[in-house]
Motif scaffolding. Structure first.
Motif, PDB file in Angstrom:
ATOM      1  N   UNK A 130     -50.043 -48.963  24.061  1.00 44.50           N
ATOM      2  CA  UNK A 130     -51.239 -48.750  23.254  1.00 44.50           C
ATOM      3  C   UNK A 130     -52.387 -48.272  24.126  1.00 44.50           C
ATOM      4  N   UNK A 131     -53.099 -47.266  23.654  1.00 44.20           N
ATOM      5  CA  UNK A 131     -54.268 -46.773  24.378  1.00 44.20           C
ATOM      6  C   UNK A 131     -55.427 -47.745  24.210  1.00 44.20           C
ATOM      7  N   UNK A 132     -56.127 -48.021  25.290  1.00 50.39           N
ATOM      8  CA  UNK A 132     -57.259 -48.939  25.257  1.00 50.39           C
ATOM      9  C   UNK A 132     -58.556 -48.190  24.950  1.00 50.39           C
ATOM     10  N   UNK A 133     -59.291 -48.674  23.939  1.00 48.26           N
ATOM     11  CA  UNK A 133     -60.580 -48.070  23.542  1.00 48.26           C
ATOM     12  C   UNK A 133     -60.479 -46.546  23.467  1.00 48.26           C
ATOM     13  N   UNK A 134     -59.583 -46.021  22.641  1.00 46.52           N
ATOM     14  CA  UNK A 134     -59.359 -44.572  22.621  1.00 46.52           C
ATOM     15  C   UNK A 134     -60.504 -43.808  21.980  1.00 46.52           C
ATOM     16  N   UNK A 135     -60.825 -42.649  22.521  1.00 51.21           N
ATOM     17  CA  UNK A 135     -61.804 -41.773  21.874  1.00 51.21           C
ATOM     18  C   UNK A 135     -61.145 -41.041  20.711  1.00 51.21           C
ATOM     19  N   UNK A 136     -61.917 -40.316  19.956  1.00 54.80           N
ATOM     20  CA  UNK A 136     -61.367 -39.487  18.895  1.00 54.80           C
ATOM     21  C   UNK A 136     -60.376 -38.493  19.494  1.00 54.80           C
ATOM     22  N   UNK A 137     -59.204 -38.368  18.875  1.00 56.26           N
ATOM     23  CA  UNK A 137     -58.204 -37.429  19.369  1.00 56.26           C
ATOM     24  C   UNK A 137     -57.155 -38.046  20.261  1.00 56.26           C
ATOM     25  N   UNK A 138     -57.321 -39.326  20.633  1.00 53.05           N
ATOM     26  CA  UNK A 138     -56.328 -40.004  21.476  1.00 53.05           C
ATOM     27  C   UNK A 138     -55.648 -41.100  20.651  1.00 53.05           C
ATOM     28  N   UNK A 139     -54.350 -40.943  20.430  1.00 51.88           N
ATOM     29  CA  UNK A 139     -53.592 -41.839  19.571  1.00 51.88           C
ATOM     30  C   UNK A 139     -52.470 -42.508  20.369  1.00 51.88           C
ATOM     31  N   UNK A 140     -51.793 -43.473  19.751  1.00 55.08           N
ATOM     32  CA  UNK A 140     -50.675 -44.125  20.432  1.00 55.08           C
ATOM     33  C   UNK A 140     -49.567 -44.455  19.439  1.00 55.08           C
ATOM     34  N   UNK A 141     -48.338 -44.366  19.929  1.00 53.66           N
ATOM     35  CA  UNK A 141     -47.141 -44.739  19.173  1.00 53.66           C
ATOM     36  C   UNK A 141     -46.330 -45.640  20.076  1.00 53.66           C
ATOM     37  N   UNK A 142     -46.091 -46.861  19.650  1.00 56.21           N
ATOM     38  CA  UNK A 142     -45.423 -47.808  20.529  1.00 56.21           C
ATOM     39  C   UNK A 142     -44.484 -48.715  19.745  1.00 56.21           C
ATOM     40  N   UNK A 143     -43.822 -49.595  20.473  1.00 60.96           N
ATOM     41  CA  UNK A 143     -42.919 -50.589  19.906  1.00 60.96           C
ATOM     42  C   UNK A 143     -43.590 -51.953  19.993  1.00 60.96           C
ATOM     43  N   UNK A 166     -41.081 -38.150  16.102  1.00 58.57           N
ATOM     44  CA  UNK A 166     -41.605 -37.403  14.952  1.00 58.57           C
ATOM     45  C   UNK A 166     -43.061 -37.778  14.677  1.00 58.57           C
ATOM     46  N   UNK A 167     -43.335 -39.069  14.668  1.00 62.91           N
ATOM     47  CA  UNK A 167     -44.701 -39.505  14.340  1.00 62.91           C
ATOM     48  C   UNK A 167     -45.690 -39.041  15.396  1.00 62.91           C
ATOM     49  N   UNK A 168     -45.283 -39.087  16.662  1.00 66.02           N
ATOM     50  CA  UNK A 168     -46.169 -38.626  17.737  1.00 66.02           C
ATOM     51  C   UNK A 168     -46.489 -37.144  17.559  1.00 66.02           C
ATOM     52  N   UNK A 169     -45.467 -36.337  17.267  1.00 69.49           N
ATOM     53  CA  UNK A 169     -45.685 -34.903  17.087  1.00 69.49           C
ATOM     54  C   UNK A 169     -46.543 -34.626  15.855  1.00 69.49           C
ATOM     55  N   UNK A 170     -46.352 -35.399  14.797  1.00 66.23           N
ATOM     56  CA  UNK A 170     -47.159 -35.216  13.590  1.00 66.23           C
ATOM     57  C   UNK A 170     -48.636 -35.477  13.862  1.00 66.23           C
ATOM     58  N   UNK A 171     -48.921 -36.434  14.749  1.00 64.64           N
ATOM     59  CA  UNK A 171     -50.312 -36.715  15.104  1.00 64.64           C
ATOM     60  C   UNK A 171     -50.939 -35.561  15.888  1.00 64.64           C
ATOM     61  N   UNK A 172     -50.100 -34.726  16.496  1.00 65.08           N
ATOM     62  CA  UNK A 172     -50.593 -33.553  17.215  1.00 65.08           C
ATOM     63  C   UNK A 172     -50.813 -32.384  16.266  1.00 65.08           C
ATOM     64  N   UNK A 173     -49.819 -32.086  15.421  1.00 69.31           N
ATOM     65  CA  UNK A 173     -49.918 -30.898  14.565  1.00 69.31           C
ATOM     66  C   UNK A 173     -50.857 -31.117  13.375  1.00 69.31           C
ATOM     67  N   UNK A 174     -51.060 -32.372  12.995  1.00 68.52           N
ATOM     68  CA  UNK A 174     -51.990 -32.684  11.906  1.00 68.52           C
ATOM     69  C   UNK A 174     -52.845 -33.878  12.331  1.00 68.52           C
ATOM     70  N   UNK A 175     -53.730 -33.677  13.315  1.00 67.81           N
ATOM     71  CA  UNK A 175     -54.446 -34.794  13.931  1.00 67.81           C
ATOM     72  C   UNK A 175     -55.467 -35.449  12.999  1.00 67.81           C
ATOM     73  N   UNK A 176     -55.449 -36.771  12.904  1.00 62.54           N
ATOM     74  CA  UNK A 176     -56.460 -37.478  12.107  1.00 62.54           C
ATOM     75  C   UNK A 176     -57.805 -37.476  12.825  1.00 62.54           C
ATOM     76  N   UNK A 177     -58.856 -37.709  12.071  1.00 62.85           N
ATOM     77  CA  UNK A 177     -60.200 -37.670  12.657  1.00 62.85           C
ATOM     78  C   UNK A 177     -60.448 -38.844  13.591  1.00 62.85           C
ATOM     79  N   UNK A 178     -59.878 -40.001  13.254  1.00 61.90           N
ATOM     80  CA  UNK A 178     -60.096 -41.201  14.053  1.00 61.90           C
ATOM     81  C   UNK A 178     -58.822 -41.580  14.815  1.00 61.90           C
ATOM     82  N   UNK A 179     -58.968 -42.319  15.928  1.00 58.67           N
ATOM     83  CA  UNK A 179     -57.787 -42.738  16.691  1.00 58.67           C
ATOM     84  C   UNK A 179     -56.831 -43.570  15.837  1.00 58.67           C
TER      85      UNK A 179
END
Length: 335
Positions: free
Chosen positions: A149-162, A301-314
Motif C-alpha cells: 500500500x502506498x503511504x499518503x499517496x498524492x492524486x494519481x498514485x494508487x495501490x493494488x495489494x493482497x 488487470x485492476x492495476x492496468x485499469x487504474x492507468x488507462x482510466x485513472x480516477x481523480x483521487x488515490x
C-alpha cells in the motif's frame, strides 16, 4: 532494401498535406471525402504510423510501463497477463523491465520510464523508489504500486495489494487444522508483504493458544541461502526437542529451493514434515503442494485499469488470499 513508406508518401497519394494526414490518423476534424482518400492511401501503401512521432506531439507515449522486481516469482506471470490484456484492449504497448531485486537498478528504471513519458506506470519495486514514483504521479502520470500500500499517496498514485496478514492467518489455520504443532517459517526479508504474512501467522497461533517463537522464523533473501535457512530451522527445533512437523514459506519465489532443501535431506512431505507455501504454479498440482494463492491476473488487470482510466483521487485496492489444499500438509490423512 525497400524504402519505408512515410507520411509524405500518404499525403502525396491522397492529394493532401502531411498535416491533414496526421489530423485524420489522430481522429481530428476532416471532411468525409478527405478522410476517405487518406485512409485509402494508408491501406494501399500499407503505411504504419510512427508511434514515436505521435508521442512527441501528444507529450506522452502510448506505452504502459511495468517495473518488476523478480520475474522468477510465479506471482508476476499472472500479473503481467492481466496488465497485457487491459493494455491490448486499449491499444497500448506494455514495456516491461526486470530489476533482479537491485534497488539502485529499480530507481534507474523508474526514472527511465518517466523519461520515456510512458502512459502510466505499474511497479512492484522497493519503497526506496517511491519518491520517484510519487514525482511521476504528481506530474500527471498515473502510477500503481502493486503488492503493498502506498503511504499518503498524492492524486494519481494508487495501490493494488493482497491482504498479507490474512494470507499468514490462512497458513497458520490450515497447518493447525492438519494437526501440525511444531512449525518453522522461511521468509524472504523485510518487505511489507513478508512482515505482514509472518504477523498473520503469529496472530492465528496466538488466537489458538499457541505461539510462534522468534527462532522458528528465519530469513533467506536468495535461493542460495534457503538450504542454510532450512537447516537452521531443523537444528533449532531439534535443540528444543520439538522436531519440526511443518514448514511454511511466505515467498513464492523460494518455493522450489525450500522443497529441494527438504527432499535433499531425505525428508518426506507430508509424512515427516508438512509443506505450505505462497503462490500457485504449474507443477504444484503434480507434486500435491498446498498453496495460498493471490489473484495475480485480476490484480494485474485492476492495476492496468487504474492507468488507462485513472480516477481523480488515490485508490487502494486490497484482494483476498485463498487456500488451495492438496496433500502436502497431510490433508488426505485428515479427511
Amino acid at each position: 532494401m525497400a524504402k519505408r513508406v512515410t507520411i509524405g508518401d500518404v499525403a502525396a497519394r491522397a492529394g493532401v498535406s502531411t498535416a491533414t494526414v496526421s489530423r485524420v490518423l489522430n481522429g481530428g476534424v476532416a471532411t468525409e471525402a478527405t478522410a476517405t482518400r487518406v485512409w485509402d492511401a494508408v491501406t494501399r501503401l500499407e503505411y504504419t504510423p510512427n508511434a514515436l512521432t505521435r508521442g512527441i506531439f501528444a507529450g506522452r507515449s502510448n506505452a504502459l510501463g511495468v517495473v518488476i522486481r523478480d520475474l522468477s516469482s510465479p506471482f508476476y506471470l499472472g500479473l503481467l497477463r492481466g496488465i497485457d490484456d487491459v493494455a491490448a484492449a486499449n491499444d497500448s504497448l506494455v514495456m516491461v523491465a526486470n530489476t533482479f531485486r537491485n534497488v539502485d537498478h529499480e530507481v534507474d528504471l523508474v526514472r527511465m520510464m518517466d523519461e520515456h513519458r510512458v502512459r502510466g506506470l505499474v511497479t512492484t519495486t522497493d519503497e526506496r523508489t517511491d519518491s520517484r514514483t510519487r514525482h511521476m504521479a504528481e506530474n500527471g502520470t498515473p502510477c500503481v504500486i502493486v503488492a503493498r500500500t502506498a503511504q499518503d499517496p498524492p492524486s494519481g498514485l494508487h495501490s493494488v495489494s493482497l491482504d498479507h496478514v490474512g494470507a499468514g492467518r490462512l497458513m497458520a489455520m490450515h497447518l493447525i487444522e492438519c494437526g501440525r504443532s511444531s512449525i518453522g517459517v522461511v521468509t524472504s526479508g523485510g518487505r511489507p508483504s513478508q512482515i505482514e504474512r509472518v504477523a498473520g501467522l503469529r496472530q492465528a497461533f496466538t488466537q489458538r493458544g499457541r505461539s510462534l517463537a522468534e527462532e522458528a522464523v528465519t530469513v533467506a533473501t536468495t535461493e542460495e541461502e534457503v538450504d542454510r535457512a532450512v537447516g537452521t530451522l531443523l537444528a533449532r527445533a531439534d535443540d528444543r526437542r520439538r522436531p519440526l512437523d511443518a514448514l511454511a514459506c511466505t515467498a513464492g519465489r523460494l518455493t522450489v529451493a525450500v522443497h529441494t532443501a527438504l527432499t535433499a535431506r531425505g525428508i518426506t512431505i507430508p509424512d515427516d514434515i508438512a509443506f505450505l507455501t505462497m503462490d500457485d504454479f504449474s507443477w504444484a498440482p503434480a507434486l500435491g503442494i498446498s498453496v495460498i494463492t493471490q489473484p495475480s491476473y485480476q490484480m494485474g488487470r485492476r492495476a492496468a485499469e487504474l492507468v488507462v482510466d485513472p480516477p481523480a483521487e488515490p485508490v487502494s485496492i486490497v484482494f483476498e488470499p485463498a487456500l488451495v489444499a492438496r496433500r502436502s500438509c497431510g490433508e488426505r490423512a485428515n479427511v
